[in-house]
Structures are given as structure tokens and as C-alpha cells.
Design an enzyme around this catalytic site. Structure first.
Site, PDB file in Angstrom:
ATOM      1  N   GLU A 278       0.829  -1.195   0.000  1.00 11.05           N
ATOM      2  CA  GLU A 278       0.000   0.000   0.000  1.00 11.05           C
ATOM      3  C   GLU A 278       0.867   1.249   0.000  1.00 11.05           C
ATOM      4  O   GLU A 278       1.803   1.359   0.805  1.00 11.05           O
ATOM      5  CB  GLU A 278      -0.882   0.050   1.253  1.00 11.05           C
ATOM      6  CG  GLU A 278      -1.861  -1.092   1.394  1.00 11.05           C
ATOM      7  CD  GLU A 278      -2.689  -0.977   2.668  1.00 11.05           C
ATOM      8  OE1 GLU A 278      -3.834  -1.456   2.661  1.00 11.05           O
ATOM      9  OE2 GLU A 278      -2.196  -0.408   3.674  1.00 11.05           O
ATOM     10  N   CYS A 279       0.598   2.185  -0.855  1.00 12.31           N
ATOM     11  CA  CYS A 279       1.165   3.529  -0.849  1.00 12.31           C
ATOM     12  C   CYS A 279       2.697   3.506  -0.758  1.00 12.31           C
ATOM     13  O   CYS A 279       3.363   3.286  -1.750  1.00 12.31           O
ATOM     14  CB  CYS A 279       0.544   4.353   0.278  1.00 12.31           C
ATOM     15  SG  CYS A 279       0.748   6.142   0.072  1.00 12.31           S
TER      16      CYS A 279
END
Length: 500
Positions: A374-375
Site C-alpha cells: 500500500e502507498c
């Protein structure tokens, strides 16, 4: 029974986090077991809460997770605490838009039936502060604004004037006045918000000063905090849902058993909070773990919802903590989970650890094991990362695209996600909710890389995202697994299949 109190603000930047940290630490120093929560999708504040309370802090997000999940989280995580402190988000009534209270502090406070302590920045006003408080009381009569803490007062006379005005015009009781002290009270910030617990922002005297300030400015117990045995429908501690298991951690327990989070490398051990629970693969359960998952956790990768990790454990995973900054390779596990963080601040060290980067790439491509990123995790798995000074740093190279911090472009907001193809989190058709908050930009990803997400902002159009390379899934979206617990079960299933 646990008392529950909500700390709300008239706006962002009025001192909610400082008041919450001071209150958590002050109550803990008095021998109380304190459980912290954070309204909204924020990662930084819960990390700070953990330092002050000694217990993992949980997000309560009305939009991402819904009422039942919020109530279940509070019932389960605060069951063994004396006091639960819920820090709000932005201003008390601020949520996903200007027409409803969805995602707001007020929404969560009403669901909990908990009294609200309103934090007001009085640095540039005196009697006018009472008009502000009165407006908050009248805006939603169903909300119990029970008390007020006045922040950044200029002295005893200023504090008295503001308190007298509030006492004369409002139902809420002024219970504290915090002197202006930017050296110890104000929290330092950077591009994504406050400095984090991993930065040591609460080290030294700061947290002690916060606790002493709150202790000197407020009553010895939280104002008007209702106990869980209050009248039906107004209980501060929601009844435990039938399927919500209580934690097995005992009162005063300082850490989780060592095998619950195995560590590698020469790094100081991270104190695991007192409310962490034994689950499959950990002491307290006779069954072996269905899968082991490596959790990237260091200064570069530190943003995880506590509920996500708990749900992975409940699905049968043993979590193994490791550091892409310090370790030469990932641990011997069945899958990897890269959360968000600040890889741009540690880009050179990540680049210098070439052995680890190469090992991660082999783990994903040669061994074909599941990876979820994620991210900040996506940024690490890309080809390169250009920092704010224009320096380009080589990354893992799993995702054939480049990330840049120049120029900074903010992406911020809630997102609904529908899986449009099979992924390590679940089959096509699976739905979930999450959020994104980043200043980096991803270069165009080749069309040959499959997209597995249909991403939709509230009221917006759907776009394709969620990049799949082999059995790896990379996205800018931070998914909250409590929005759909099947996500955690899906990832554990994928990792268990890789074991076979």
C-alpha cells in the site's frame, strides 16, 4: 466498567492531539489502564497514542467501516481498560462532505453515546470563545458537548475570562485551560502531517510535560465520562457484540509474547502494546499458524491499521516483523505486507540495501509468493523513487513505473474499491473501502500490467488501479480490512496456498 470520552476540536490544529496525549499519559501515570482510539483514517495519531498509553490505538471510521464495526471495535479493545479516550478528526462535525456527518467525530460520539470534550484555541479571543462553544452545542442538540478545554491561553486572567464566559452562556463546563507553550505543547509537522512516533517526537521531556500540563489543568478523572452501565442507548461503553471476542492480554501486561512478532536484524525491539492479543500461531492457541506473513516495519514503513493486523492473526496468520532498511533479506515467510510510511525520507538507505531489494524481487517473481503493498509499499516496489531534491533512487523494480516527489501533488480522500480480477486479497467482485493520502506521483504504468481495482471516490467516477504483477498487488489505496474482513482471510488463504 470502562468509561469512554471523546476529545473533539472546533477545527484542525486547535490542539486535540496534544490534549489527548497529555490526558492518556496523565491517566496512565495515575495507574489507570487507558485505551486510545482515533476517529478517521489517520495513521500518525494512533502511533503517538500507543507511546502515551502503552496500548495499540484503533481507528474508528464511520465511512470506511460503519456503525456496527465501530461499536464492536470499542467493545472489544476497551473491555479491559478503565478509561477509553477517543480523539476526533478535524473539526467535530467535519466528515466526507458538507452535507452530512458521515465520517465525522460527531457521528462516532453519538454512536457511542459518549460525552464530548471540546478543545477550543483561545489564543486570539476571550469572550468570543463562548459563542463558538454555544454554536457547537446548538448545531446538533443530540450531541452531548459536556466539557471544554481552552488551549493556548495567555495567562491566568485570560483563562479566567474565557472560562467565565463559557460558564455563563453554555451547558458545557470549562474543565481546563492550557497555557500557550509552543516549545513543549505544539507538535512538529511535515508534508503528511505531524512527525511520527518512529521519529521520537515524544521522546525526552515532551510527553512528561504534556502529562504534567494536563494534570495541572484538569480534574483527576475525565469530566462527565459516563460508565458503561449508563442508561440504554446512552452507554459510553457499547455492549459487546456476540461475535466480538475479548482480548486475552491481562491488565498491566507490558508486551505480547516474543513469538507473536519475530524480529530480525540488529534493531532495538519494538514494545508491543498491552492490548495485543494471542492468536493462531502465537502462545495461547494450540493450533499451528496457517501461514506466516512478513510485516515491513521500520522508519520507512510504519502505517498499518491495528485492526488489519488483528484480522490477519484471527484468520490464522503469524506476523513476522522485519525491516527493509536494516535487514539483508525478508524473513522466511509465506507472504509479505508492505504498509505505508515515508520511503522518500529513507530512499538512499533503501537503495543502499541492494541485497534486500534483490531478495524482495526474487521473493515475488522467482518464488511467486504473495505480496500486498500500500502507498509507501508501492513506492518501494516501483523501479525508482525521485525525492524532493531531484535525486533518483533505485527501488525494487517489481512495478514497471517510476515514482517522483517533484512537484508535490497531494492526493487525499476516501475511496470505495471493487476487485475486478482475482488478487491475493480475494476474488473479483470483492468490495472494500479505504483512503489515499500522498504527495508522490506514479508515472504511467504499462497497459500490459493488469489492473485489479475499480476505485471510486464518493460521488466520483470509477478508475482502474491496483496493479498486479505475478501474485503481487500494489496500490496507493490504504484498505481498512474491517470494511470487509474477507480481505484478511483472502490474504492468509493466498499465503497458505503459497506454503503448499
Amino acid at each position: 466498567m470502562t468509561r469512554v470520552l471523546v476529545v473533539a476540536g472546533t477545527a484542525s490544529g486547535v490542539g486535540k492531539t496534544s490534549v489527548t496525549l497529555g490526558l492518556l499519559s496523565a491517566l496512565r501515570r495515575r495507574g489507570l489502564r487507558v485505551q486510545a482510539f482515533k476517529v478517521g483514517p489517520d495513521f500518525i495519531d494512533p502511533g503517538l497514542h500507543e507511546v502515551a498509553s502503552g496500548r495499540a490505538s484503533y481507528n474508528l471510521d464511520g465511512w470506511m467501516c460503519g456503525r456496527e464495526a465501530v461499536l464492536a471495535t470499542v467493545a472489544r479493545r476497551a473491555a479491559e481498560a478503565d478509561v477509553a479516550i477517543v480523539e476526533g478528526v478535524m473539526g467535530c462535525f467535519d466528515g466526507i462532505d458538507g452535507s452530512s456527518d458521515a465520517g465525522s467525530t460527531a457521528q462516532v460520539a453519538r454512536w457511542l453515546g459518549a460525552p464530548v470534550v471540546l478543545v477550543v484555541d483561545a489564543a486570539a479571543q476571550s469572550r468570543s470563545a463562548a459563542a463558538t462553544v454555544l454554536g457547537f452545542e446548538r448545531f446538533d442538540p443530540a450531541l452531548n458537548v459536556a466539557a471544554v478545554i481552552v488551549n493556548r491561553v495567555g495567562g491566568d486572567t485570560h483563562a479566567r475570562w474565557v472560562s467565565e464566559a463559557i460558564r455563563a452562556a453554555c451547558r458545557a463546563v470549562p474543565v481546563g485551560a492550557i497555557p500557550r507553550d509552543d516549545a513543549w505543547w505544539a507538535m512538529p509537522e511535515r508534508h503528511l502531517g505531524l512527525l511520527t512516533a518512529a521519529d521520537g517526537v515524544l521522546a525526552g521531556e515532551r510527553l512528561v510535560r504534556m502529562a504534567e500540563t494536563v494534570g495541572a489543568s484538569m480534574p483527576p478523572t475525565p469530566p462527565n465520562a459516563r460508565r458503561g452501565s449508563a442508561k440504554p442507548g446512552r452507554a459510553s461503553m457499547p455492549p459487546t457484540p456476540p461475535n466480538a471476542r475479548r482480548g486475552s492480554a491481562k491488565p498491566g501486561r507490558a508486551s505480547m509474547p516474543p513469538s507473536s512478532f519475530k524480529r530480525r536484524g540488529l534493531r532495538p525491539p519494538r514494545t508491543v502494546p498491552a492490548n495485543a492479543r494471542s492468536t493462531s500461531g502465537n502462545p495461547g492457541r494450540s493450533s499451528m499458524p496457517r501461514a506466516t506473513i512478513g510485516i515491513a516495519r521500520d522508519h520507512a514503513f510504519q502505517f498499518y491499521y491495528a485492526e488489519n493486523l488483528d484480522l490477519l492473526r484471527e484468520a490464522g496468520a503469524e506476523l513476522v516483523e522485519w525491516s527493509p532498511l536494516a535487514d539483508g533479506e525478508p524473513p522466511d515467510v509465506d507472504g509479505l505486507y508492505f504498509g505505508g510510511g515515508y520511503p522518500e525520507l529513507d530512499a538512499q538507505q533503501l537503495t543502499d540495501n541492494a541485497r534486500c531489494r534483490q531478495s524482495v524481487r526474487r521473493f515475488a517473481l522467482d518464488a511467486g509468493r504473495p505480496v500486498y503493498a500500500e502507498c509507501g509499499g508501492l513506492m518501494y516496489l516501483a523501479e525508482s523513487l525521485e525525492d524532493a531534491e531531484g535525486r533518483v533512487h533505485e527501488m525494487v523494480g517489481l512495478l514497471p513505473a517510476r515514482v517522483t516527489m517533484r512537484p508535490p501533488r497531494m492526493s487525499l480522500g476516501y475511496l470505495g474499491v471493487t476487485l475486478t480480477a482475482p488478487t491475493p486479497l480475494g476474488p473479483a467482485g470483492t468490495v472494500a473501502r479505504g483512503q489515499e493520502f500522498h504527495f508522490s506521483t506514479l508515472s504511467p504504468v504499462p497497459a500490459s500490467v493488469p489492473r485489479a481495482y475499480g476505485v471510486t471516490a464518493p460521488g466520483g467516477a470509477t478508475r482502474a488501479e491496483g496493479y498486479v504483477v505475478g501474485r503481487s498487488l500494489m496500490s496507493y489505496v490504504h484498505l481498512h480490512f474491517a470494511s470487509n474482513p474477507a480481505l484478511a482471510r483472502g490474504f492468509v488463504d493466498a499465503c497458505a496456498a503459497a506454503r503448499r
